[in-house]
Motif scaffolding. Structure first.
Motif, PDB file in Angstrom:
ATOM      1  N   ARG A   6      11.511  -4.420 -11.903  1.00 48.31           N
ATOM      2  CA  ARG A   6      10.752  -5.551 -11.363  1.00 48.31           C
ATOM      3  C   ARG A   6       9.409  -5.137 -10.755  1.00 48.31           C
ATOM      4  O   ARG A   6       8.732  -5.942 -10.115  1.00 48.31           O
ATOM      5  N   LEU A   7       8.999  -3.873 -10.955  1.00 49.63           N
ATOM      6  CA  LEU A   7       7.753  -3.396 -10.357  1.00 49.63           C
ATOM      7  C   LEU A   7       6.532  -4.205 -10.793  1.00 49.63           C
ATOM      8  O   LEU A   7       5.717  -4.594  -9.943  1.00 49.63           O
ATOM      9  N   PRO A   8       6.343  -4.498 -12.092  1.00 47.14           N
ATOM     10  CA  PRO A   8       5.168  -5.307 -12.478  1.00 47.14           C
ATOM     11  C   PRO A   8       5.155  -6.679 -11.808  1.00 47.14           C
ATOM     12  O   PRO A   8       4.092  -7.146 -11.363  1.00 47.14           O
ATOM     13  N   GLN A   9       6.305  -7.305 -11.711  1.00 47.25           N
ATOM     14  CA  GLN A   9       6.372  -8.623 -11.085  1.00 47.25           C
ATOM     15  C   GLN A   9       6.050  -8.529  -9.592  1.00 47.25           C
ATOM     16  O   GLN A   9       5.329  -9.379  -9.053  1.00 47.25           O
ATOM     17  N   LEU A  10       6.570  -7.510  -8.916  1.00 47.03           N
ATOM     18  CA  LEU A  10       6.268  -7.314  -7.505  1.00 47.03           C
ATOM     19  C   LEU A  10       4.764  -7.200  -7.279  1.00 47.03           C
ATOM     20  O   LEU A  10       4.204  -7.821  -6.371  1.00 47.03           O
ATOM     21  N   LEU A  11       4.128  -6.391  -8.114  1.00 48.68           N
ATOM     22  CA  LEU A  11       2.694  -6.166  -7.972  1.00 48.68           C
ATOM     23  C   LEU A  11       1.912  -7.441  -8.253  1.00 48.68           C
ATOM     24  O   LEU A  11       0.989  -7.799  -7.499  1.00 48.68           O
ATOM     25  N   ASP A  12       2.264  -8.138  -9.330  1.00 44.07           N
ATOM     26  CA  ASP A  12       1.572  -9.392  -9.678  1.00 44.07           C
ATOM     27  C   ASP A  12       1.677 -10.403  -8.541  1.00 44.07           C
ATOM     28  O   ASP A  12       0.671 -11.007  -8.127  1.00 44.07           O
ATOM     29  N   GLU A  13       2.882 -10.612  -8.047  1.00 44.44           N
ATOM     30  CA  GLU A  13       3.097 -11.647  -7.041  1.00 44.44           C
ATOM     31  C   GLU A  13       2.410 -11.288  -5.726  1.00 44.44           C
ATOM     32  O   GLU A  13       1.818 -12.160  -5.066  1.00 44.44           O
ATOM     33  N   ALA A  14       2.466 -10.028  -5.328  1.00 49.54           N
ATOM     34  CA  ALA A  14       1.824  -9.622  -4.074  1.00 49.54           C
ATOM     35  C   ALA A  14       0.307  -9.753  -4.177  1.00 49.54           C
ATOM     36  O   ALA A  14      -0.362 -10.152  -3.210  1.00 49.54           O
ATOM     37  N   ALA A  15      -0.268  -9.424  -5.339  1.00 47.38           N
ATOM     38  CA  ALA A  15      -1.713  -9.534  -5.517  1.00 47.38           C
ATOM     39  C   ALA A  15      -2.171 -10.982  -5.415  1.00 47.38           C
ATOM     40  O   ALA A  15      -3.184 -11.286  -4.757  1.00 47.38           O
ATOM     41  N   VAL A  16      -1.447 -11.891  -6.034  1.00 48.55           N
ATOM     42  CA  VAL A  16      -1.802 -13.310  -5.959  1.00 48.55           C
ATOM     43  C   VAL A  16      -1.661 -13.819  -4.535  1.00 48.55           C
ATOM     44  O   VAL A  16      -2.548 -14.526  -4.004  1.00 48.55           O
ATOM     45  N   ARG A  17      -0.588 -13.431  -3.877  1.00 43.57           N
ATOM     46  CA  ARG A  17      -0.297 -13.920  -2.535  1.00 43.57           C
ATOM     47  C   ARG A  17      -1.350 -13.460  -1.526  1.00 43.57           C
ATOM     48  O   ARG A  17      -1.679 -14.184  -0.579  1.00 43.57           O
ATOM     49  N   HIS A  18      -1.921 -12.281  -1.740  1.00 46.72           N
ATOM     50  CA  HIS A  18      -2.794 -11.702  -0.724  1.00 46.72           C
ATOM     51  C   HIS A  18      -4.236 -11.519  -1.196  1.00 46.72           C
ATOM     52  O   HIS A  18      -4.995 -10.772  -0.573  1.00 46.72           O
ATOM     53  N   GLY A  19      -4.615 -12.185  -2.262  1.00 47.11           N
ATOM     54  CA  GLY A  19      -6.008 -12.185  -2.686  1.00 47.11           C
ATOM     55  C   GLY A  19      -6.532 -10.838  -3.127  1.00 47.11           C
ATOM     56  O   GLY A  19      -7.709 -10.522  -2.925  1.00 47.11           O
ATOM     57  N   VAL A  20      -5.679 -10.025  -3.743  1.00 50.51           N
ATOM     58  CA  VAL A  20      -6.078  -8.694  -4.198  1.00 50.51           C
ATOM     59  C   VAL A  20      -6.640  -8.798  -5.608  1.00 50.51           C
ATOM     60  O   VAL A  20      -5.936  -9.242  -6.525  1.00 50.51           O
ATOM     61  N   PRO A  21      -7.891  -8.390  -5.850  1.00 45.21           N
ATOM     62  CA  PRO A  21      -8.455  -8.476  -7.197  1.00 45.21           C
ATOM     63  C   PRO A  21      -7.692  -7.635  -8.224  1.00 45.21           C
ATOM     64  O   PRO A  21      -7.409  -8.095  -9.322  1.00 45.21           O
ATOM     65  N   GLY A  22      -7.393  -6.389  -7.844  1.00 42.66           N
ATOM     66  CA  GLY A  22      -6.694  -5.508  -8.768  1.00 42.66           C
ATOM     67  C   GLY A  22      -5.948  -4.420  -8.033  1.00 42.66           C
ATOM     68  O   GLY A  22      -6.328  -4.024  -6.926  1.00 42.66           O
ATOM     69  N   ALA A  23      -4.877  -3.922  -8.627  1.00 46.03           N
ATOM     70  CA  ALA A  23      -4.066  -2.878  -8.003  1.00 46.03           C
ATOM     71  C   ALA A  23      -3.297  -2.127  -9.068  1.00 46.03           C
ATOM     72  O   ALA A  23      -3.081  -2.622 -10.172  1.00 46.03           O
ATOM     73  N   ALA A  24      -2.885  -0.914  -8.714  1.00 45.17           N
ATOM     74  CA  ALA A  24      -2.023  -0.107  -9.589  1.00 45.17           C
ATOM     75  C   ALA A  24      -1.073   0.690  -8.719  1.00 45.17           C
ATOM     76  O   ALA A  24      -1.382   1.001  -7.560  1.00 45.17           O
ATOM     77  N   ILE A  25       0.085   1.020  -9.276  1.00 47.53           N
ATOM     78  CA  ILE A  25       1.095   1.773  -8.542  1.00 47.53           C
ATOM     79  C   ILE A  25       1.781   2.738  -9.488  1.00 47.53           C
ATOM     80  O   ILE A  25       1.942   2.455 -10.679  1.00 47.53           O
ATOM     81  N   ALA A  26       2.152   3.899  -8.945  1.00 45.72           N
ATOM     82  CA  ALA A  26       2.979   4.859  -9.672  1.00 45.72           C
ATOM     83  C   ALA A  26       4.074   5.330  -8.723  1.00 45.72           C
ATOM     84  O   ALA A  26       3.800   5.630  -7.553  1.00 45.72           O
ATOM     85  N   VAL A  27       5.296   5.363  -9.223  1.00 48.26           N
ATOM     86  CA  VAL A  27       6.447   5.790  -8.427  1.00 48.26           C
ATOM     87  C   VAL A  27       7.165   6.891  -9.185  1.00 48.26           C
ATOM     88  O   VAL A  27       7.634   6.671 -10.318  1.00 48.26           O
ATOM     89  N   GLY A  28       7.226   8.071  -8.588  1.00 50.22           N
ATOM     90  CA  GLY A  28       7.956   9.176  -9.184  1.00 50.22           C
ATOM     91  C   GLY A  28       9.256   9.399  -8.439  1.00 50.22           C
ATOM     92  O   GLY A  28       9.228   9.631  -7.225  1.00 50.22           O
ATOM     93  N   LEU A  29      10.367   9.319  -9.123  1.00 52.59           N
ATOM     94  CA  LEU A  29      11.689   9.549  -8.541  1.00 52.59           C
ATOM     95  C   LEU A  29      12.370  10.614  -9.375  1.00 52.59           C
ATOM     96  O   LEU A  29      12.737  10.364 -10.534  1.00 52.59           O
ATOM     97  N   GLY A  30      12.502  11.811  -8.810  1.00 51.17           N
ATOM     98  CA  GLY A  30      12.996  12.916  -9.616  1.00 51.17           C
ATOM     99  C   GLY A  30      12.034  13.163 -10.770  1.00 51.17           C
ATOM    100  O   GLY A  30      10.835  13.278 -10.589  1.00 51.17           O
ATOM    101  N   GLY A  31      12.559  13.186 -11.986  1.00 50.00           N
ATOM    102  CA  GLY A  31      11.708  13.390 -13.153  1.00 50.00           C
ATOM    103  C   GLY A  31      11.228  12.115 -13.801  1.00 50.00           C
ATOM    104  O   GLY A  31      10.540  12.163 -14.821  1.00 50.00           O
ATOM    105  N   GLU A  32      11.564  10.946 -13.223  1.00 49.22           N
ATOM    106  CA  GLU A  32      11.179   9.672 -13.818  1.00 49.22           C
ATOM    107  C   GLU A  32       9.889   9.150 -13.193  1.00 49.22           C
ATOM    108  O   GLU A  32       9.567   9.452 -12.036  1.00 49.22           O
ATOM    109  N   LEU A  33       9.173   8.342 -13.979  1.00 48.17           N
ATOM    110  CA  LEU A  33       7.924   7.747 -13.506  1.00 48.17           C
ATOM    111  C   LEU A  33       7.897   6.279 -13.887  1.00 48.17           C
ATOM    112  O   LEU A  33       8.095   5.917 -15.049  1.00 48.17           O
ATOM    113  N   ALA A  34       7.666   5.422 -12.889  1.00 51.48           N
ATOM    114  CA  ALA A  34       7.465   3.994 -13.130  1.00 51.48           C
ATOM    115  C   ALA A  34       6.042   3.645 -12.721  1.00 51.48           C
ATOM    116  O   ALA A  34       5.566   4.085 -11.670  1.00 51.48           O
TER     117      ALA A  34
END
Length: 453
Positions: A6-34
């Motif tokens: 649900r990471l893309p949805q979280l980012l989309d909804e938070a950006a709309v809610r708080h007037g953010v023009p653009g954002a990106a996120i990376a999450v590394g957990l062990g050897g995985e990357l989201a």
């Protein structure tokens, strides 16, 4: 994406809610990357933000500079407790005694005690950093005795950058490339504007209260402050790459040793405890790292900001977790809360502490001892008693005024223990400040000295 679906949805909804023009996120957990991205890098052009877009990382750069210093320590070329002048004779501040006694450890832990926000533009040549060091000698006043207090100091990291360049025989940028960017396998990072244009580069957006957002007119801050965070840009995945090197005890993904075994542990050792202004705030400061205790779990990292752009990086050693978020405007604090809270819950079961809010019932206080004027290189705070609290007027100076920041007045109400919280939200959160050392300083990560009242 094998986790955090649900990471893309979280980012989309938070950006709309708080007037953010653009954002990106990376999450590394062990050897995985989201990864996920949302919005645009520039509202003026409408160019879409992607996971490989580069955002200005601001003071997260300090982790890169701190790593370069620790490499010198690893090689026996620097002693953390030696005076800076042993390695950089050109260093000095107005106070002669401090000039002789400020150590490398002091600079890494923001305890050097001199003015930190000296954003002098010394040009774009390779001598920009040397010229800033010369400027510091005659313009950096001593705010407190070295080692006595924590006070966030950009200028100290510029001095560290000059030290690194001098001992390595290059520029700070050339050393970053040779010693970190190359060995880590970093591909989406820029140190100059002419490099950033090769990527999908974000621009900052600012707005006056109640007004429309505007693109920041000056895209890049002075090169003289590069080691503190003025110029570098990176995609969030590259910050995760840096974090994974720390978690691997100094080893890059391809097996290259970048830092000595134990260096990351040493960087996480508390050097000083800043005034505690809330459970969300750092409980300590290491050698470059902000130190947190979130839900009983040690968390380290750094934040960064440039005009209109913000980066947040967090590392959780116990969970082999790295999170990096970048954005280019809007209600920054509220956006980060809406993103980080579910990410930490879903990956590590960690409750991100809530930020302080105005108390439901007024906290009694006596206004005596608070009103007056407190001033640093970038801002003067005029503090006046008000009904049930304090009215604090922020008056920009120097670089801040040149960037178009305007005076603002915010009502603060008491939290107790000489702490005050904004009665109304600013960028979606309620900022907190404190008065320390018997009212000698107004503290908001900087110890801003009283000049009158």
């Amino acid at each position: 994406m094998t986790f955090l679906p649900r990471l893309p949805q979280l980012l989309d909804e938070a950006a709309v809610r708080h007037g953010v023009p653009g954002a990106a996120i990376a999450v590394g957990l062990g050897g995985e990357l989201a990864e996920a991205a949302t919005g645009v890098v520039n509202r003026g052009t409408g160019v879409e933000a992607t996971t490989d877009s580069v955002f200005q990382i601001g003071s997260v750069t300090k982790l890169w500079t701190a790593a370069l210093v620790m490499q010198l320590v690893d090689e026996g070329l620097v002693d953390l407790d030696a005076p800076v002048r042993r390695y950089l004779p050109e260093f000095g501040v107005i106070d002669a005694a401090a000039s002789e006694t400020v150590t490398v450890r002091h600079l890494l832990s923001h305890t050097g005690g001199f003015d930190g926000d000296l954003f002098e533009d010394t040009g774009r040549g390779d001598d920009a950093l040397d010229r800033l060091v010369a400027f510091i000698r005659t313009n950096a006043t001593q705010v407190h005795r070295p080692g006595a207090l924590f006070s966030y100091c950009n200028a100290g990291y510029c001095v560290l950058g000059a030290l690194v360049a001098a001992l390595r025989g290059g520029t700070w940028e050339s050393v970053v490339r040779e010693r970190l960017i190359g060995p880590l396998g970093v591909t989406h990072m820029a140190l100059f504007a002419e490099e950033a244009v090769l990527f999908r580069a974000a621009v900052g957006h600012l707005s006056e209260p109640g007004g429309p957002q505007r693109v920041v007119a000056h895209w890049q801050m002075p090169r003289s402050n590069a080691p503190a965070g003025a110029t570098p840009c990176a995609a969030p995945r590259e910050l995760v790459r840096l974090g994974r090197m720390f978690l691997a005890d100094g080893v890059a993904e391809d097996g290259t040793r970048v830092l000595s075994a134990g260096a990351f542990a040493a960087m996480r050792e508390p050097q000083i405890a800043p005034p505690l202004i809330g459970e969300r705030a750092p409980v300590g400061w290491g050698l470059g790292f902000m130190l947190f205790n979130w839900d009983g779990v040690p968390v380290v990292g750094h934040d960064g900001s440039t005009p209109g752009q913000t980066t947040c990086m967090r590392i959780v050693p116990d969970w082999n977790l790295v999170v990096a978020v970048t954005l280019n405007g809007g209600a920054v604090g509220a956006f980060l809360d809406d993103v980080l809270t579910p990410v930490f819950a879903d990956t590590a079961g960690i409750r991100v502490p809530q930020r302080p809010r105005p108390p439901a019932e007024p906290v009694p206080f006596v206004p005596d001892g608070y009103p007056g004027s407190f001033s640093g290189p970038l801002v003067t705070y005029a503090v006046a008693a008000a009904d049930g609290g304090l009215d604090i007027t922020t008056i920009p100076k120097g670089f801040a005024a040149e960037e178009g920041e305007k005076p603002t007045t915010v009502r603060y109400v008491p939290l107790g223990a000489h702490r005050f919280v904004a009665a109304e939200p600013v960028d979606g959160i309620h900022p907190v400040l404190a008065f320390i050392d018997n009212g000698r300083y107004l503290y908001n990560t900087r110890a801003v000295p009283r000049v009158s009242g």
